[in-house]
Scaffold this motif. Structure first.
Motif, mmCIF file in Angstrom:
data_model
loop_
_atom_site.group_PDB
_atom_site.id
_atom_site.type_symbol
_atom_site.label_atom_id
_atom_site.label_comp_id
_atom_site.label_asym_id
_atom_site.label_seq_id
_atom_site.Cartn_x
_atom_site.Cartn_y
_atom_site.Cartn_z
ATOM 1 N N ARG A 52 28.476 2.557 50.296
ATOM 2 C CA ARG A 52 27.928 0.608 49.103
ATOM 3 C C ARG A 52 28.774 0.377 48.214
ATOM 4 N N ASP A 53 29.554 1.285 46.567
ATOM 5 C CA ASP A 53 29.915 0.413 46.181
ATOM 6 C C ASP A 53 31.430 -0.196 47.016
ATOM 7 N N GLU A 106 30.846 -3.586 48.556
ATOM 8 C CA GLU A 106 30.503 -4.862 47.950
ATOM 9 C C GLU A 106 32.222 -4.878 47.373
ATOM 10 N N GLU A 107 33.059 -4.080 46.597
ATOM 11 C CA GLU A 107 34.149 -4.326 45.901
ATOM 12 C C GLU A 107 35.007 -5.002 47.346
#
Length: 337
Positions: free
Chosen positions: A163-164, A167-168
């Motif tokens: 997820r990180d 989103e980045e």
């Protein structure tokens, strides 16, 4: 995996097999199958044949130790399910001489060995209606074996993997991606569907809260019991690829017995799955929740989008794996499934 790892020599593989398992290869054949690791067929000079798997622990040095530990833990659970719970359908790895189910091959790769089992696996997609009832019984037996492995099995946290990074990537859509030949196509795809992905992430968070509030008892789950991980053998069905095992809501497995997988892949739906889920409940006494069944198709879709976008944003070449990643990313984003 269509492309074999460029930074791994077969001589390294042969040495590790000899040191870890006493296997001295007479022949080594790369098998461009599956998506969870690199695979070889290895024939020992003494006669037995083995299915050898190499797992990539990640491009980033910092996360490799944790990845290796997780893999060893998962394969340890598979061994316990096969050996201690008596689940013959669990195709577990063969322990090395040290007793470990997995051995470090290089800084980046880990090695495991499985018996070469006569049979045929299916392809990633929806289960045939005639197979669902049988698989429901196997999953019921797996879930009922939870007390045997509850002290050693990893537990799901309901977080979305990657997820990180996703989103980045969503924040990085305003400039050119230069990781490889498909990076810009991936960026344009994600940019065109960024709103949809953000809405799906918000829906995911809502579904997670519903599952947490449902009070469902968690069980040991395989996580990916689709046809590609089910081997038909003369002795019956066998379930392979246990690196994804987690204690989690039972719907983590069960949603793949419903039409949800066919819908996600744009395939024809057959039945509503209600009879199969009722069969599972009859064996276990465990109700299946709508919240769990809704969460996991969304989890799968978003996890794949995150993985494929990440692969294409990082340095990559024009090989078959990168081409497949772009095709799959487009399929998820353009279909809206």
């Amino acid at each position: 995996m269509k492309d074999r790892p460029a930074d791994l020599a077969e001589a390294e593989l042969a040495l590790a097999l000899a040191e870890g398992w006493g296997i001295r290869p007479q022949s080594v054949e790369y098998l461009p199958v599956g998506a969870g690791g690199y695979h070889w067929s290895v024939v020992d000079r003494r006669g037995p044949a083995w299915f050898v798997t190499v797992n990539d622990l990640g491009a980033d040095d910092a996360g490799r130790e944790d990845a290796f530990d997780r893999l060893g833990q998962a394969f340890g659970v598979a061994l316990a399910l096969h050996r201690d719970a008596g689940l013959e359908f669990v195709l577990a790895p063969v322990p090395a001489g040290t007793g470990a189910a997995v051995r470090r091959l290089t800084s980046r790769y880990a090695l495991s060995v499985f018996p070469m089992t006569q049979g045929a696996a299916g392809h990633f997609g929806a289960h045939r209606p005639e197979d669902r009832a049988e698989l429901a019984v196997l999953l019921a037996a797996l879930h009922e074996a939870t007390p045997i492995v509850t002290d050693i099995a990893p537990r799901a946290d309901l977080a979305l993997p990657g997820r990180d990074g996703l989103e980045e990537a969503l924040r990085d859509l305003g400039r050119e991606w230069t990781g490889g030949p498909y990076a810009e196509q991936a960026r344009r795809l994600l940019a065109a569907h960024a709103g949809q992905v953000r809405r799906s992430l918000a829906e995911f968070d809502s579904r997670v809260e519903q599952v947490r509030e449902s009070g469902t008892a968690w069980v040991v789950t395989h996580g990916e019991p689709h046809p590609g991980n089910v081997l038909r053998t003369p002795a019956g069905l066998r379930i392979i690829d246990w690196d994804t095992v987690l204690v989690a809501p039972p719907e983590r497995d069960l949603w793949m017995l419903t039409p949800a997988l066919a819908r996600m892949l744009g395939e024809d739906e057959a039945g509503d799955g209600g009879d199969v889920l009722a069969r599972y409940t009859g064996f276990t006494g465990r109700a299946v929740t709508a919240a769990g069944l809704a969460l996991y198709p969304l989890w799968w879709r978003l996890a794949d989008i995150a993985a494929f976008a990440g692969d294409l944003r990082r340095p990559h070449g024009p090989g078959g794996d990168a081409t497949a990643a772009l095709t799959c990313l487009a399929g998820y984003l353009e279909s809206g499934r």
